[in-house]
Design a protein around this motif. Structure first.
Motif, PDB file in Angstrom:
ATOM      1  N   ARG A   1      60.846  38.912  55.224  1.00 19.63           N
ATOM      2  CA  ARG A   1      62.206  38.799  54.678  1.00 19.63           C
ATOM      3  C   ARG A   1      62.555  37.352  54.354  1.00 19.63           C
ATOM      4  O   ARG A   1      63.292  37.080  53.399  1.00 19.63           O
ATOM      5  CB  ARG A   1      63.203  39.409  55.654  1.00 19.63           C
ATOM      6  CG  ARG A   1      63.104  40.926  55.725  1.00 19.63           C
ATOM      7  CD  ARG A   1      64.228  41.533  56.556  1.00 19.63           C
ATOM      8  NE  ARG A   1      64.126  42.972  56.614  1.00 19.63           N
ATOM      9  CZ  ARG A   1      64.551  43.807  55.678  1.00 19.63           C
ATOM     10  NH1 ARG A   1      65.115  43.307  54.576  1.00 19.63           N
ATOM     11  NH2 ARG A   1      64.420  45.107  55.819  1.00 19.63           N
ATOM     12  N   ALA A   2      62.040  36.415  55.126  1.00 19.01           N
ATOM     13  CA  ALA A   2      62.257  35.003  54.793  1.00 19.01           C
ATOM     14  C   ALA A   2      61.604  34.676  53.452  1.00 19.01           C
ATOM     15  O   ALA A   2      62.186  33.962  52.625  1.00 19.01           O
ATOM     16  CB  ALA A   2      61.695  34.109  55.893  1.00 19.01           C
ATOM     17  N   ALA A   3      60.404  35.221  53.221  1.00 18.10           N
ATOM     18  CA  ALA A   3      59.739  35.003  51.939  1.00 18.10           C
ATOM     19  C   ALA A   3      60.529  35.622  50.788  1.00 18.10           C
ATOM     20  O   ALA A   3      60.634  35.048  49.701  1.00 18.10           O
ATOM     21  CB  ALA A   3      58.327  35.586  51.984  1.00 18.10           C
ATOM     22  N   VAL A   4      61.104  36.783  51.028  1.00 25.09           N
ATOM     23  CA  VAL A   4      61.931  37.446  50.010  1.00 25.09           C
ATOM     24  C   VAL A   4      63.152  36.597  49.672  1.00 25.09           C
ATOM     25  O   VAL A   4      63.496  36.399  48.499  1.00 25.09           O
ATOM     26  CB  VAL A   4      62.355  38.841  50.502  1.00 25.09           C
ATOM     27  CG1 VAL A   4      63.442  39.425  49.602  1.00 25.09           C
ATOM     28  CG2 VAL A   4      61.151  39.777  50.547  1.00 25.09           C
ATOM     29  N   GLU A   5      63.798  36.082  50.687  1.00 23.82           N
ATOM     30  CA  GLU A   5      65.009  35.286  50.460  1.00 23.82           C
ATOM     31  C   GLU A   5      64.700  34.006  49.695  1.00 23.82           C
ATOM     32  O   GLU A   5      65.472  33.582  48.830  1.00 23.82           O
ATOM     33  CB  GLU A   5      65.666  34.964  51.801  1.00 23.82           C
ATOM     34  CG  GLU A   5      66.280  36.185  52.484  1.00 23.82           C
ATOM     35  CD  GLU A   5      66.833  35.862  53.853  1.00 23.82           C
ATOM     36  OE1 GLU A   5      66.811  34.667  54.236  1.00 23.82           O
ATOM     37  OE2 GLU A   5      67.271  36.798  54.552  1.00 23.82           O
ATOM     38  N   LEU A   6      63.576  33.386  49.984  1.00 25.13           N
ATOM     39  CA  LEU A   6      63.230  32.136  49.314  1.00 25.13           C
ATOM     40  C   LEU A   6      62.799  32.351  47.866  1.00 25.13           C
ATOM     41  O   LEU A   6      63.042  31.501  47.007  1.00 25.13           O
ATOM     42  CB  LEU A   6      62.101  31.430  50.078  1.00 25.13           C
ATOM     43  CG  LEU A   6      62.490  30.776  51.406  1.00 25.13           C
ATOM     44  CD1 LEU A   6      61.237  30.384  52.179  1.00 25.13           C
ATOM     45  CD2 LEU A   6      63.372  29.556  51.178  1.00 25.13           C
ATOM     46  N   THR A   7      62.157  33.480  47.589  1.00 22.68           N
ATOM     47  CA  THR A   7      61.571  33.695  46.264  1.00 22.68           C
ATOM     48  C   THR A   7      62.370  34.634  45.377  1.00 22.68           C
ATOM     49  O   THR A   7      62.131  34.689  44.169  1.00 22.68           O
ATOM     50  CB  THR A   7      60.154  34.269  46.405  1.00 22.68           C
ATOM     51  OG1 THR A   7      60.231  35.544  47.075  1.00 22.68           O
ATOM     52  CG2 THR A   7      59.256  33.331  47.196  1.00 22.68           C
ATOM     53  N   GLY A   8      63.286  35.416  45.957  1.00 18.69           N
ATOM     54  CA  GLY A   8      63.994  36.425  45.179  1.00 18.69           C
ATOM     55  C   GLY A   8      63.126  37.620  44.843  1.00 18.69           C
ATOM     56  O   GLY A   8      63.421  38.378  43.914  1.00 18.69           O
ATOM     57  N   ALA A   9      62.051  37.826  45.596  1.00 18.38           N
ATOM     58  CA  ALA A   9      61.098  38.895  45.321  1.00 18.38           C
ATOM     59  C   ALA A   9      61.651  40.258  45.731  1.00 18.38           C
ATOM     60  O   ALA A   9      62.564  40.371  46.553  1.00 18.38           O
ATOM     61  CB  ALA A   9      59.790  38.638  46.059  1.00 18.38           C
ATOM     62  N   LEU A  10      61.050  41.294  45.167  1.00 22.20           N
ATOM     63  CA  LEU A  10      61.284  42.664  45.623  1.00 22.20           C
ATOM     64  C   LEU A  10      60.553  42.852  46.944  1.00 22.20           C
ATOM     65  O   LEU A  10      59.412  42.409  47.103  1.00 22.20           O
ATOM     66  CB  LEU A  10      60.745  43.652  44.588  1.00 22.20           C
ATOM     67  CG  LEU A  10      60.760  45.137  44.978  1.00 22.20           C
ATOM     68  CD1 LEU A  10      62.183  45.674  45.031  1.00 22.20           C
ATOM     69  CD2 LEU A  10      59.911  45.942  44.000  1.00 22.20           C
ATOM     70  N   TYR A  11      61.191  43.519  47.905  1.00 16.57           N
ATOM     71  CA  TYR A  11      60.597  43.809  49.210  1.00 16.57           C
ATOM     72  C   TYR A  11      60.244  45.285  49.214  1.00 16.57           C
ATOM     73  O   TYR A  11      61.119  46.153  49.283  1.00 16.57           O
ATOM     74  CB  TYR A  11      61.608  43.478  50.298  1.00 16.57           C
ATOM     75  CG  TYR A  11      61.117  43.566  51.722  1.00 16.57           C
ATOM     76  CD1 TYR A  11      59.878  43.081  52.099  1.00 16.57           C
ATOM     77  CD2 TYR A  11      61.941  44.116  52.704  1.00 16.57           C
ATOM     78  CE1 TYR A  11      59.458  43.134  53.426  1.00 16.57           C
ATOM     79  CE2 TYR A  11      61.532  44.173  54.028  1.00 16.57           C
ATOM     80  CZ  TYR A  11      60.296  43.676  54.382  1.00 16.57           C
ATOM     81  OH  TYR A  11      59.891  43.739  55.705  1.00 16.57           O
TER      82      TYR A  11
END
Length: 225
Positions: A115-125
């Motif tokens: 989730r930290a990676a999602v927040e930093l990149t704006g990626a779909l989880y």
């Protein structure tokens, strides 16, 4: 933290390296078997003067499931699924390998890290499917989405990297930049350059995560069966 990023091919490794995110990058080969072997060898080489790895990341380009993951977007794996490891049934059904009583069919990256990676990149989880054959027809795409309706992407290496990381007790992430839509094969519609650019930008944004401490929740990698 010390991070090992594993890609299938050199252009993906170069795209990650261009991000200057502080991670080490390994070209692991195409497909789950090759990449599992090379990742396991790299991890087994033992700690050096900088210490052992804290995190393993499977990364590269992949196909996106419409409409959730358009070309040029990023997907961070909620689960890493071995989508074609199992047995077909006469009626067209499917049994995953864990349903057959052999091993497991998925890994779940530590949610706090993912989730930290999602927040930093704006990626779909969303789940990312590992396949040994890239989808080339609408029928195959429908089969996969029927079994995995929330899937965001497919690629060929994530589950292999996750298996190797798990053998060493290390947490794993999978990050995919979308180069094409999953479905009928249309090589002219692929946007590999755009996907590699997105991969570089995504890993550039991940630098704060890689420079931070390893979350306690990531010390015991979780599994999805």
């Amino acid at each position: 933290m010390r991070v090992l990023v594993v890609t299938a091919v050199a252009p993906e490794a170069e795209a990650v390296g261009a991000a200057d995110c502080g991670a080490e990058v390994l070209v692991g080969g195409v497909g789950p078997a090759a990449v599992a072997a090379r990742t396991a060898v790299a991890l087994a080489a033992g700690p050096d003067r900088r210490g052992p790895y804290d995190l393993v990341v499977s990364a590269g380009i992949g196909g996106g499931f419409a409409p959730y993951a358009p070309v040029g977007s990023l997907v961070v794996a909620e689960t890493i699924v071995a989508a074609d490891l199992g047995a077909g049934l006469p009626d067209g059904g499917w049994l995953a390998v864990d349903e057959l009583g052999f091993g497991r069919s998925g890994h779940r990256p530590p949610p706090e890290l993912a989730r930290a990676a999602v927040e930093l990149t704006g990626a779909l989880y969303a789940p990312v499917l590992t396949v040994s054959t890239v989808t080339g027809s609408a029928a195959r795409a429908a089969e996969l989405t029927g079994r995995h309706p929330r899937a965001g992407a497919e690629a060929m290496e994530g589950f292999g990297v996750a298996e190797a990381a798990d053998l060493h007790g290390l947490p794993v992430l999978e990050i995919r930049a979308i180069s094409n839509a999953v479905g009928p094969r249309d090589r002219d519609a692929w946007r590999i350059k755009d996907a590699l650019t997105a991969l570089t930008e995504g890993f550039r944004r991940l630098r704060p995560l890689f420079e931070g401490p390893v979350p306690r929740s990531a010390l015991s990698p979780s599994k999805e069966s």
